[in-house]
Structures are given as C-alpha cells and as structure tokens.
Scaffold this motif. Structure first.
Motif, PDB file in Angstrom:
ATOM      1  N   ARG A   1       8.339  -1.565  -3.687  1.00 52.68           N
ATOM      2  CA  ARG A   1       7.357  -2.627  -2.957  1.00 52.68           C
ATOM      3  C   ARG A   1       8.413  -3.616  -2.371  1.00 52.68           C
ATOM      4  O   ARG A   1       8.174  -3.811  -1.380  1.00 52.68           O
ATOM      5  CB  ARG A   1       6.771  -3.320  -3.999  1.00 52.68           C
ATOM      6  CG  ARG A   1       5.797  -4.482  -3.166  1.00 52.68           C
ATOM      7  CD  ARG A   1       4.674  -4.935  -4.313  1.00 52.68           C
ATOM      8  NE  ARG A   1       4.239  -6.134  -3.751  1.00 52.68           N
ATOM      9  CZ  ARG A   1       3.353  -7.223  -4.233  1.00 52.68           C
ATOM     10  NH1 ARG A   1       2.750  -6.634  -5.562  1.00 52.68           N
ATOM     11  NH2 ARG A   1       3.021  -8.194  -3.728  1.00 52.68           N
ATOM     12  N   LEU A   2       9.349  -3.985  -3.009  1.00 55.22           N
ATOM     13  CA  LEU A   2      10.258  -5.138  -2.377  1.00 55.22           C
ATOM     14  C   LEU A   2      11.063  -4.313  -1.252  1.00 55.22           C
ATOM     15  O   LEU A   2      11.391  -5.178  -0.255  1.00 55.22           O
ATOM     16  CB  LEU A   2      11.389  -5.615  -3.587  1.00 55.22           C
ATOM     17  CG  LEU A   2      10.766  -6.384  -4.631  1.00 55.22           C
ATOM     18  CD1 LEU A   2      11.779  -6.917  -5.433  1.00 55.22           C
ATOM     19  CD2 LEU A   2      10.192  -7.838  -3.970  1.00 55.22           C
TER      20      LEU A   2
ATOM     21  N   ASN B   1       0.796  -1.019   0.099  1.00 57.45           N
ATOM     22  CA  ASN B   1      -0.012   0.047  -0.016  1.00 57.45           C
ATOM     23  C   ASN B   1       0.872   1.159   0.095  1.00 57.45           C
ATOM     24  O   ASN B   1       0.616   2.134  -0.824  1.00 57.45           O
ATOM     25  CB  ASN B   1      -0.925   0.057   1.226  1.00 57.45           C
ATOM     26  CG  ASN B   1      -1.944   0.846   1.209  1.00 57.45           C
ATOM     27  OD1 ASN B   1      -2.193   1.545   0.054  1.00 57.45           O
ATOM     28  ND2 ASN B   1      -2.547   1.038   2.226  1.00 57.45           N
ATOM     29  N   LEU B   2       1.737   1.475   0.702  1.00 58.65           N
ATOM     30  CA  LEU B   2       2.943   2.462   0.704  1.00 58.65           C
ATOM     31  C   LEU B   2       3.419   2.751  -0.259  1.00 58.65           C
ATOM     32  O   LEU B   2       3.736   3.682  -0.830  1.00 58.65           O
ATOM     33  CB  LEU B   2       3.910   2.418   1.890  1.00 58.65           C
ATOM     34  CG  LEU B   2       4.032   2.728   3.243  1.00 58.65           C
ATOM     35  CD1 LEU B   2       5.054   2.421   4.196  1.00 58.65           C
ATOM     36  CD2 LEU B   2       3.610   4.207   3.343  1.00 58.65           C
ATOM     37  N   SER B   3       3.786   1.497  -1.018  1.00 59.31           N
ATOM     38  CA  SER B   3       4.743   1.538  -2.302  1.00 59.31           C
ATOM     39  C   SER B   3       3.882   2.366  -3.616  1.00 59.31           C
ATOM     40  O   SER B   3       4.252   2.868  -4.338  1.00 59.31           O
ATOM     41  CB  SER B   3       5.242   0.071  -2.702  1.00 59.31           C
ATOM     42  OG  SER B   3       4.246  -0.501  -3.153  1.00 59.31           O
TER      43      SER B   3
ATOM     44  N   LEU C   1      11.882  -3.647   4.312  1.00 60.32           N
ATOM     45  CA  LEU C   1      11.893  -2.499   5.512  1.00 60.32           C
ATOM     46  C   LEU C   1      11.039  -3.111   6.598  1.00 60.32           C
ATOM     47  O   LEU C   1      11.242  -3.148   7.967  1.00 60.32           O
ATOM     48  CB  LEU C   1      11.440  -1.360   5.094  1.00 60.32           C
ATOM     49  CG  LEU C   1      11.710  -0.202   6.338  1.00 60.32           C
ATOM     50  CD1 LEU C   1      12.830  -0.233   6.975  1.00 60.32           C
ATOM     51  CD2 LEU C   1      11.053   1.146   5.722  1.00 60.32           C
ATOM     52  N   MET C   2       9.919  -3.496   6.391  1.00 63.86           N
ATOM     53  CA  MET C   2       8.715  -3.879   7.354  1.00 63.86           C
ATOM     54  C   MET C   2       9.089  -5.075   8.076  1.00 63.86           C
ATOM     55  O   MET C   2       9.045  -4.954   9.331  1.00 63.86           O
ATOM     56  CB  MET C   2       6.991  -4.287   6.536  1.00 63.86           C
ATOM     57  CG  MET C   2       6.607  -2.754   6.166  1.00 63.86           C
ATOM     58  SD  MET C   2       6.627  -1.359   7.086  1.00 63.86           S
ATOM     59  CE  MET C   2       5.571  -2.126   8.426  1.00 63.86           C
ATOM     60  N   LEU C   3       9.743  -6.005   7.508  1.00 62.76           N
ATOM     61  CA  LEU C   3      10.337  -7.128   8.278  1.00 62.76           C
ATOM     62  C   LEU C   3      11.272  -6.807   9.212  1.00 62.76           C
ATOM     63  O   LEU C   3      11.261  -7.153  10.381  1.00 62.76           O
ATOM     64  CB  LEU C   3      10.761  -8.224   7.461  1.00 62.76           C
ATOM     65  CG  LEU C   3       9.733  -8.986   6.376  1.00 62.76           C
ATOM     66  CD1 LEU C   3      10.182  -9.747   5.441  1.00 62.76           C
ATOM     67  CD2 LEU C   3       8.407  -9.490   7.265  1.00 62.76           C
ATOM     68  N   GLN C   4      12.177  -5.934   8.814  1.00 58.53           N
ATOM     69  CA  GLN C   4      13.239  -5.223   9.613  1.00 58.53           C
ATOM     70  C   GLN C   4      12.791  -4.594  10.930  1.00 58.53           C
ATOM     71  O   GLN C   4      13.166  -4.706  11.905  1.00 58.53           O
ATOM     72  CB  GLN C   4      14.169  -4.595   8.827  1.00 58.53           C
ATOM     73  CG  GLN C   4      15.127  -5.503   8.010  1.00 58.53           C
ATOM     74  CD  GLN C   4      15.952  -4.678   7.067  1.00 58.53           C
ATOM     75  OE1 GLN C   4      15.612  -3.609   6.541  1.00 58.53           O
ATOM     76  NE2 GLN C   4      17.168  -5.178   6.489  1.00 58.53           N
TER      77      GLN C   4
ATOM     78  N   THR D   1       3.781  10.549  -1.648  1.00 57.32           N
ATOM     79  CA  THR D   1       3.805  10.932  -0.307  1.00 57.32           C
ATOM     80  C   THR D   1       4.714   9.614   0.475  1.00 57.32           C
ATOM     81  O   THR D   1       5.011   9.668   1.586  1.00 57.32           O
ATOM     82  CB  THR D   1       2.418  10.558   0.342  1.00 57.32           C
ATOM     83  OG1 THR D   1       1.833   9.470   0.213  1.00 57.32           O
ATOM     84  CG2 THR D   1       1.494  11.663   0.278  1.00 57.32           C
ATOM     85  N   LEU D   2       5.312   8.847  -0.321  1.00 59.10           N
ATOM     86  CA  LEU D   2       6.250   7.710   0.165  1.00 59.10           C
ATOM     87  C   LEU D   2       7.580   8.310   0.896  1.00 59.10           C
ATOM     88  O   LEU D   2       7.664   7.950   1.988  1.00 59.10           O
ATOM     89  CB  LEU D   2       6.647   6.802  -0.846  1.00 59.10           C
ATOM     90  CG  LEU D   2       7.823   5.636  -0.471  1.00 59.10           C
ATOM     91  CD1 LEU D   2       7.094   4.977   0.608  1.00 59.10           C
ATOM     92  CD2 LEU D   2       8.001   4.768  -1.693  1.00 59.10           C
TER      93      LEU D   2
END
Ligand SMILES: [Zn+2]
Length: 350
Positions: free
Chosen positions: A336-337, A262-264, A342-345, A269-270
């Motif tokens: 996206r990748l 969704n962010l990507s 990042l989210m996992l980290q 605004t990213l």
C-alpha cells in the motif's frame, strides 16, 4: 497433444532432451531454468512420459547402456506417444512413480523433502524410471535444500529428479552443480500471438496486445486472455487517469490514495496491473518512433495525443518509478505504501 510438441518456441531445450532420450544417457538430475510459463513444467512431464512410454518407436535396450547403470534396462522413446497406459497415467496425474513437489504457500518445507526421501527408499511401483519433479525449487527453505542435497549426492536407483527454477542464482550452488542445467528462454511475442489466435481463438488484434504484455510467458498470456484483460486495462487506465493527459494532477490526492489502496488489495493481479501501467507509459515513448512496436495497438491515437504533451525524459522517470515499485513489492515492502508513493510520482506533471 501434451508431449514435446505442445511446448512452443523451445527448440534448443527440446533438442537437448530428445538427444538424452535417444542416447539413453539420462542424468540423475536435471535443472530447468527460465521464467514461469516458458514451458518448463510441461517439458518435465513430457520427459517423464518419454522415459516410461510403452508405445511404438521404442528404442533398443542397448540405448540405455551409456548411463551410469543406475536405471533398469527397457525401451525408451525420444517422443512420448501420449496414448499408452503409462503416458495416460502420467498425463492424468495418476502415475504412482511420477512425484511432484511444489511450494505449499510460499515455501517448500523440510517435511515435504523428508516425505520424498522416505518414498525414495522404496522401489518404484511400476515405472521404468521414477521421476521426481520439484517445481519452483528456489522456494525450498535452507533445511529442505540441504535434505535434497543429500538425495542428489546419493541418487536412489531407478530415479531421476527434475528441478525447475527461475534462475540458478536462486539455488544453493551445491545443488546447481549436481544437476545438468537446461535453459528455457522467454517465448517470443510472435509465437504467443500465434498460439492465442490458433489455439485460444482470440481475435488477432487482441492476441497481439496480450502477447506484448505477457513478457514471454504462455501461462500469463493464457490467463490474461481468459480474464477479460482488455477491459481490465481500460478500467485501470481510466481510474488512474493515465489515458487522459492533464486529468491526473487534477485528481484530488485522496482519489489517488484510494486507488493505490484498492490496487494493493488485489494481490493476485497487482503484478499484471503494474505491467499494464508500465506498458502504457512505454507505448507513449515508442509510438513517437515506431507505431508497429506499440503494445496497446488499439489505442495508438490516444497514445500519440499524449506523447505530444509529455517529454520522453519525464516518461522514463515514471517508468523507472514503476520498476522501483515492482522491485520493492517483490522484496516484501508494504504494497500500500509503495503504491501510494508510486501514484504520487505518476501524477506529477503528467
Ligand atoms: Zn506412451
């Protein structure tokens, strides 16, 4: 108010510009460097106005004597009046001799510079000094940059160029060496907060938060204040679980990946979203030492609670993970990748 006085916190650059105007030693090309939103474009427009102002306070003709003899004689002022015919035309973008080139899409193309070269073969219509403003000059592709170099090597009469760029290293050294450089520093947090409260009527507590997030850019602060940034931040923190320690690891991996996807998709605004997350993690560290330096000051209590449960080392690792992601996305990695990783980290041991 759109002369030099509308540009805040840039005492040194403005001093240099008014000195050039007072002495009448206007160079063929200026290069304004600094981040977006530091006031470079407004300074370029105000300078063009001052060069062509017909208002009171005009300097004597002799004050042009010091230049290379390339400019027609005429009155000049160190501050534009903003109300004469010439100033008003420039302010409303209707002056035929104040030319503006900016990237179309991501780059400035050779066709744009060729068209400029064609215009410059003709005499100015009415300006004392024709001014060409090339914004984000770093976006010129190599062909465009080489074509512009020819203009800089043989400057047309009664014409000056003002290039703006983030930093000189983004430009061909041969272009930089032909311009007089003026550096614009990021605007201080204090000045941005003051501007937001006095000009934009933003409540002081919100203004302080936005000023902390704006990273020295007035245009970024302005757009944040208009787009309900506080709500945006709250949504971002709660969706990612970053405002509630312990919940993030519990979030199923598919929720995290959906959030990253969704962010990507929100390309505009990213960059701000990543800055928001970074400022939040930074605040968790900072609130342990000095609450006055906290950017998200309205959430200091929550920040303190989180800081008791997480080590500074782990937080620094997460901040570095965001910085890596910012760099990767800037160098055109798949957003996206990069965000999924990042989210996992970020979720790890939070
Ligand atoms: Zn004027």
């Amino acid at each position: 108010m759109s002369g030099f006085e509308s540009i805040i916190d840039q005492k040194r650059p403005l001093q240099l510009l008014t000195t050039l105007l007072k002495k009448g030693t206007i160079p063929h090309a200026l290069l304004f460097t600094g981040i977006d939103g530091a006031g470079k474009h407004n300074a370029a427009i105000a300078f063009a106005m001052a060069c062509n102002c017909l208002g009171k306070g005009s300097a004597s003709k002799e004050q042009y004597a010091g230049n290379a003899g390339n400019y027609p004689e005429g009155p000049s002022v160190s501050e534009p009046c903003c109300i004469c015919r010439s100033c008003r035309k420039i302010l409303s973008h209707n002056h035929p001799d104040i030319l503006h080139i900016e990237p179309t899409g991501a780059i400035i193309k050779i066709a744009q510079i060729r068209s400029l070269c064609h215009t410059l073969t003709m005499k100015p219509f009415e300006a004392r000094l024709r001014v060409v403003v090339i914004s984000r000059a770093q976006a010129m592709n190599p062909e465009a940059a080489n074509a512009l170099l020819k203009v800089l090597e043989e400057p047309p009469a009664s014409t000056m160029l003002i290039l703006t760029a983030e930093q000189t290293s983004d430009l061909l050294p041969t272009i930089v060496s032909r311009c007089q450089q003026i550096r614009f520093n990021p605007i201080s947090r204090k000045s941005i907060a003051l501007y937001l409260t006095s000009d934009q009527k933003i409540p002081p507590d919100q203004a302080a938060i936005i000023a902390g997030m704006a990273r020295g850019s007035l245009s970024r602060a302005r757009s944040m204040s208009k787009t309900g940034w506080i709500d945006h931040r709250n949504r971002l923190l709660s969706t990612s679980g970053l405002d509630n320690p312990g919940t993030l690891p519990a979030k199923p991996i598919n929720v995290l990946l959906a959030f990253a996807e969704n962010l990507s998709k929100q390309k505009d605004t990213l960059p701000d979203a990543l800055e928001i997350i970074k400022s939040w993690l930074r605040d968790i560290v900072v609130c342990q030492y000095n609450t006055k330096k906290v950017i998200n000051a309205d959430m200091t209590a929550t920040l303190k609670k989180i800081s008791e449960k997480i080590s500074p080392e782990l937080l620094l690792q997460k901040i570095m993970a965001i910085q890596r992601t910012q760099r990767n996305i800037e160098s055109n990695a798949n957003p996206r990748l990069s965000l999924e990783l990042l989210m996992l980290q970020l979720a790890e041991k939070y």
